[in-house]
Design a protein around this motif. Structure first.
Motif, PDB file in Angstrom:
ATOM      1  N   PHE A  78      -7.732  -8.533  15.265  1.00 57.98           N
ATOM      2  CA  PHE A  78      -7.149  -8.410  14.369  1.00 57.98           C
ATOM      3  C   PHE A  78      -6.997  -6.970  13.747  1.00 57.98           C
ATOM      4  CE2 PHE A  78      -4.765  -8.678  10.474  1.00 57.98           C
ATOM      5  CZ  PHE A  78      -4.041 -10.005  10.320  1.00 57.98           C
ATOM      6  N   ALA A  79      -6.289  -6.346  13.760  1.00 56.17           N
ATOM      7  CA  ALA A  79      -6.536  -4.674  13.630  1.00 56.17           C
ATOM      8  C   ALA A  79      -5.288  -4.077  12.845  1.00 56.17           C
ATOM      9  CB  ALA A  79      -6.988  -3.834  14.584  1.00 56.17           C
ATOM     10  N   ILE A  80      -5.410  -3.736  11.577  1.00 58.16           N
ATOM     11  CA  ILE A  80      -4.321  -3.128  10.943  1.00 58.16           C
ATOM     12  C   ILE A  80      -4.731  -1.748  10.230  1.00 58.16           C
ATOM     13  CG2 ILE A  80      -3.319  -5.464  10.141  1.00 58.16           C
ATOM     14  CD1 ILE A  80      -4.274  -4.914   7.398  1.00 58.16           C
ATOM     15  N   ASN A  81      -3.784  -0.920  10.188  1.00 51.19           N
ATOM     16  CA  ASN A  81      -3.914   0.625   9.516  1.00 51.19           C
ATOM     17  C   ASN A  81      -3.483   0.607   8.357  1.00 51.19           C
ATOM     18  OD1 ASN A  81      -4.490   3.350   9.054  1.00 51.19           O
ATOM     19  ND2 ASN A  81      -3.602   3.800  11.041  1.00 51.19           N
ATOM     20  N   ALA A  82      -4.116   0.157   7.114  1.00 50.05           N
ATOM     21  CA  ALA A  82      -3.375   0.535   5.930  1.00 50.05           C
ATOM     22  C   ALA A  82      -3.519   1.863   5.602  1.00 50.05           C
ATOM     23  CB  ALA A  82      -4.462  -0.105   4.966  1.00 50.05           C
ATOM     24  N   LEU A  83      -2.162   2.260   5.559  1.00 49.37           N
ATOM     25  CA  LEU A  83      -1.835   3.787   5.380  1.00 49.37           C
ATOM     26  C   LEU A  83      -1.997   4.279   3.881  1.00 49.37           C
ATOM     27  CD1 LEU A  83       1.043   4.143   8.049  1.00 49.37           C
ATOM     28  CD2 LEU A  83      -1.625   4.872   8.205  1.00 49.37           C
TER      29      LEU A  83
ATOM     30  N   PRO B  16       3.585  -2.968  -3.817  1.00 50.51           N
ATOM     31  CA  PRO B  16       4.666  -1.858  -3.738  1.00 50.51           C
ATOM     32  C   PRO B  16       4.250  -0.467  -3.370  1.00 50.51           C
ATOM     33  CG  PRO B  16       4.498  -3.384  -5.857  1.00 50.51           C
ATOM     34  CD  PRO B  16       3.388  -3.555  -4.980  1.00 50.51           C
ATOM     35  N   ARG B  17       5.084   0.323  -3.138  1.00 52.47           N
ATOM     36  CA  ARG B  17       4.751   1.870  -2.400  1.00 52.47           C
ATOM     37  C   ARG B  17       3.643   1.600  -1.491  1.00 52.47           C
ATOM     38  NH1 ARG B  17       5.161   2.733  -8.352  1.00 52.47           N
ATOM     39  NH2 ARG B  17       6.937   3.693  -8.836  1.00 52.47           N
ATOM     40  N   SER B  18       3.719   0.849  -0.600  1.00 51.94           N
ATOM     41  CA  SER B  18       2.628   0.926   0.399  1.00 51.94           C
ATOM     42  C   SER B  18       3.124   0.562   1.809  1.00 51.94           C
ATOM     43  CB  SER B  18       1.934  -0.816   0.196  1.00 51.94           C
ATOM     44  OG  SER B  18       1.299  -0.892  -1.242  1.00 51.94           O
ATOM     45  N   SER B  19       2.341   1.064   2.753  1.00 49.45           N
ATOM     46  CA  SER B  19       2.638   0.880   4.253  1.00 49.45           C
ATOM     47  C   SER B  19       1.351   0.510   4.940  1.00 49.45           C
ATOM     48  CB  SER B  19       3.464   2.389   4.764  1.00 49.45           C
ATOM     49  OG  SER B  19       2.320   3.445   4.549  1.00 49.45           O
ATOM     50  N   LEU B  20       1.554   0.024   6.007  1.00 46.07           N
ATOM     51  CA  LEU B  20       0.667  -0.437   7.055  1.00 46.07           C
ATOM     52  C   LEU B  20       1.068  -0.295   8.576  1.00 46.07           C
ATOM     53  CD1 LEU B  20       0.342  -3.708   8.010  1.00 46.07           C
ATOM     54  CD2 LEU B  20      -0.196  -3.904   5.713  1.00 46.07           C
ATOM     55  N   VAL B  21       0.390  -0.452   9.468  1.00 48.43           N
ATOM     56  CA  VAL B  21       0.544  -0.612  10.993  1.00 48.43           C
ATOM     57  C   VAL B  21       0.049  -1.939  11.521  1.00 48.43           C
ATOM     58  CG1 VAL B  21       0.804   0.476  12.978  1.00 48.43           C
ATOM     59  CG2 VAL B  21       1.425   1.527  11.055  1.00 48.43           C
ATOM     60  N   ILE B  22       0.509  -2.702  12.113  1.00 45.33           N
ATOM     61  CA  ILE B  22      -0.017  -3.657  12.895  1.00 45.33           C
ATOM     62  C   ILE B  22      -0.517  -3.023  14.146  1.00 45.33           C
ATOM     63  CG2 ILE B  22      -0.106  -5.994  13.618  1.00 45.33           C
ATOM     64  CD1 ILE B  22       0.354  -6.186  10.762  1.00 45.33           C
ATOM     65  N   GLU B  23      -1.914  -2.820  14.212  1.00 41.98           N
ATOM     66  CA  GLU B  23      -2.198  -1.925  15.535  1.00 41.98           C
ATOM     67  C   GLU B  23      -2.448  -2.757  16.623  1.00 41.98           C
ATOM     68  OE1 GLU B  23      -5.290   0.763  14.176  1.00 41.98           O
ATOM     69  OE2 GLU B  23      -3.714   2.391  13.915  1.00 41.98           O
ATOM     70  N   ASP B  24      -3.316  -4.164  16.531  1.00 38.22           N
ATOM     71  CA  ASP B  24      -3.588  -5.125  17.421  1.00 38.22           C
ATOM     72  C   ASP B  24      -3.376  -6.377  16.706  1.00 38.22           C
ATOM     73  OD1 ASP B  24      -4.594  -5.937  19.920  1.00 38.22           O
ATOM     74  OD2 ASP B  24      -6.484  -5.170  19.468  1.00 38.22           O
ATOM     75  N   TYR B  25      -3.570  -7.429  17.949  1.00 39.97           N
ATOM     76  CA  TYR B  25      -3.455  -8.727  17.214  1.00 39.97           C
ATOM     77  C   TYR B  25      -4.616  -9.703  18.136  1.00 39.97           C
ATOM     78  CZ  TYR B  25      -2.474 -13.267  15.076  1.00 39.97           C
ATOM     79  OH  TYR B  25      -2.648 -14.356  14.357  1.00 39.97           O
TER      80      TYR B  25
ATOM     81  N   ASN C 246      -7.145  -1.269  -2.387  1.00 40.74           N
ATOM     82  CA  ASN C 246      -6.427   0.137  -2.884  1.00 40.74           C
ATOM     83  C   ASN C 246      -6.571   1.188  -2.233  1.00 40.74           C
ATOM     84  OD1 ASN C 246      -5.730   2.285  -4.904  1.00 40.74           O
ATOM     85  ND2 ASN C 246      -4.726   0.664  -5.770  1.00 40.74           N
ATOM     86  N   VAL C 247      -5.471   1.859  -1.554  1.00 36.86           N
ATOM     87  CA  VAL C 247      -5.758   2.631  -0.400  1.00 36.86           C
ATOM     88  C   VAL C 247      -5.102   4.226  -0.824  1.00 36.86           C
ATOM     89  CG1 VAL C 247      -5.287   3.615   1.896  1.00 36.86           C
ATOM     90  CG2 VAL C 247      -5.981   1.187   1.349  1.00 36.86           C
TER      91      VAL C 247
ATOM     92  N   PRO D  37      -7.179   5.843   5.948  1.00 39.72           N
ATOM     93  CA  PRO D  37      -7.186   7.214   6.276  1.00 39.72           C
ATOM     94  C   PRO D  37      -8.751   7.834   5.892  1.00 39.72           C
ATOM     95  CG  PRO D  37      -5.261   6.877   4.727  1.00 39.72           C
ATOM     96  CD  PRO D  37      -6.066   5.610   4.912  1.00 39.72           C
ATOM     97  N   THR D  38      -9.442   7.190   5.082  1.00 38.74           N
ATOM     98  CA  THR D  38     -10.824   7.848   5.029  1.00 38.74           C
ATOM     99  C   THR D  38     -11.913   6.874   5.627  1.00 38.74           C
ATOM    100  OG1 THR D  38     -10.810   6.938   2.860  1.00 38.74           O
ATOM    101  CG2 THR D  38     -10.108   9.257   3.015  1.00 38.74           C
ATOM    102  N   GLY D  39     -11.824   5.805   6.324  1.00 35.60           N
ATOM    103  CA  GLY D  39     -12.750   4.998   6.843  1.00 35.60           C
ATOM    104  C   GLY D  39     -12.144   3.433   7.149  1.00 35.60           C
ATOM    105  N   THR D  40     -13.208   2.699   7.319  1.00 31.41           N
ATOM    106  CA  THR D  40     -12.834   1.514   7.888  1.00 31.41           C
ATOM    107  C   THR D  40     -13.417   0.244   6.862  1.00 31.41           C
ATOM    108  OG1 THR D  40     -14.840   1.467   9.276  1.00 31.41           O
ATOM    109  CG2 THR D  40     -12.835   2.001  10.411  1.00 31.41           C
ATOM    110  N   VAL D  41     -12.884  -0.964   7.279  1.00 33.83           N
ATOM    111  CA  VAL D  41     -13.383  -2.064   6.359  1.00 33.83           C
ATOM    112  C   VAL D  41     -13.788  -3.065   7.492  1.00 33.83           C
ATOM    113  CG1 VAL D  41     -13.176  -3.924   4.824  1.00 33.83           C
ATOM    114  CG2 VAL D  41     -12.028  -1.872   4.478  1.00 33.83           C
TER     115      VAL D  41
END
Length: 256
Positions: free
Chosen positions: A97-102, A77-86, A137-138, A123-127
């Motif tokens: 497999f790249a996603i941007n967890a906003l 809930p209350r979440s958003s992400l973008v599929i940036e690459d596959y 949790n972002v 927004p503050t780094g990468t995993v």
């Protein structure tokens, strides 16, 4: 002549690249939407997800996506992400497999791709994922991660990194640092309550379809904890925590 033109048109259509879906929504609880090049539409079970698509949920939204390489992703809930690459792009070339967890809460379970092909941006780094299952949790100024299996490398934008590789370990990265907060068994009282709000599927997986459950995940925040305190007499649990100093940088709150 008409027959010739028709044949040419059919050949041209057949030559057009077919856009292969990256993943498919297997479970959707309203309200959730998908934003793509054509605009915004309500997500339903069976909706295909492509590179460039953005998934957005409201206060009650929940989306469970399985990708073609068997990777599983839950958008809370209350979440958003973008599929940036596959892994397989529409032109047939290989990708990541790249996603941007906003923002929001997510569960990620890797599939069959090589370990170095997974990347999650916040927004503050990468995993950096190393064949893993974890909850994420972002927020705009930090992100936190609860590991179940495998290992991850958590980095902030200043390239300060830590490796998280133990069952039920929690890491956090913000604009200034990346650090291991500890194991969930280390948290009691208000800290543990905050953890349960940050990682709700480590408390209960009842909202998830069984393919999106993670073995032993609920042990992390449901095990009884006896604080290491000589005055506790071995009888205290989460309901009777002793006074405890808050860890530097750990923010107490219902959503972490």
């Amino acid at each position: 002549m008409l027959r010739l033109l028709t044949s040419i048109a059919l050949l041209l259509l057949a030559a057009q690249p077919v856009l292969a879906a990256s993943g498919t929504a297997l479970g959707v609880d309203p309200a959730a939407r998908l934003e793509d090049k054509q605009g915004s539409k309500t997500l339903v079970v069976g909706t295909d997800v492509f590179i460039g698509d953005r998934v957005v949920t409201d206060a009650k939204g929940l989306v469970q996506i399985r990708f073609s390489d068997k990777t599983k992703l839950v958008v809370g809930p209350r979440s958003s992400l973008v599929i940036e690459d596959y892994l397989l792009r529409e032109d047939g070339s290989g990708g990541k497999f790249a996603i941007n967890a906003l923002s929001g809460t997510f569960r990620f379970v890797t599939g069959g791709a090589p370990k170095d092909r997974y990347l999650i941006t916040t927004p503050t780094g990468t995993v950096g994922v190393r064949g893993t299952a974890f909850d994420l949790n972002v927020h705009s100024d930090h992100y936190s991660l609860l590991l179940f299996h495998g290992a991850v490398v958590m980095c902030n934008k200043a390239n300060k990194c830590i490796t998280v590789d133990d069952f039920c370990d929690v890491g956090m990265a913000d604009l200034t640092d990346a650090r291991l907060l500890g194991n969930t068994e280390d948290f009691v009282g208000a800290e543990r309550t905050s953890m349960r709000g940050m990682f709700p599927w480590a408390v209960s997986e009842s909202d998830l379809m069984s393919p999106f459950w993670v073995a032993q995940a609920r042990e992390c925040l449901n095990r009884a904890v006896v604080p290491n305190d000589t005055d506790a007499g071995g009888g205290n649990t989460d309901n009777q925590p002793p006074p405890r100093t808050q860890r530097p940088g750990f923010q107490i709150g219902p959503n972490g």
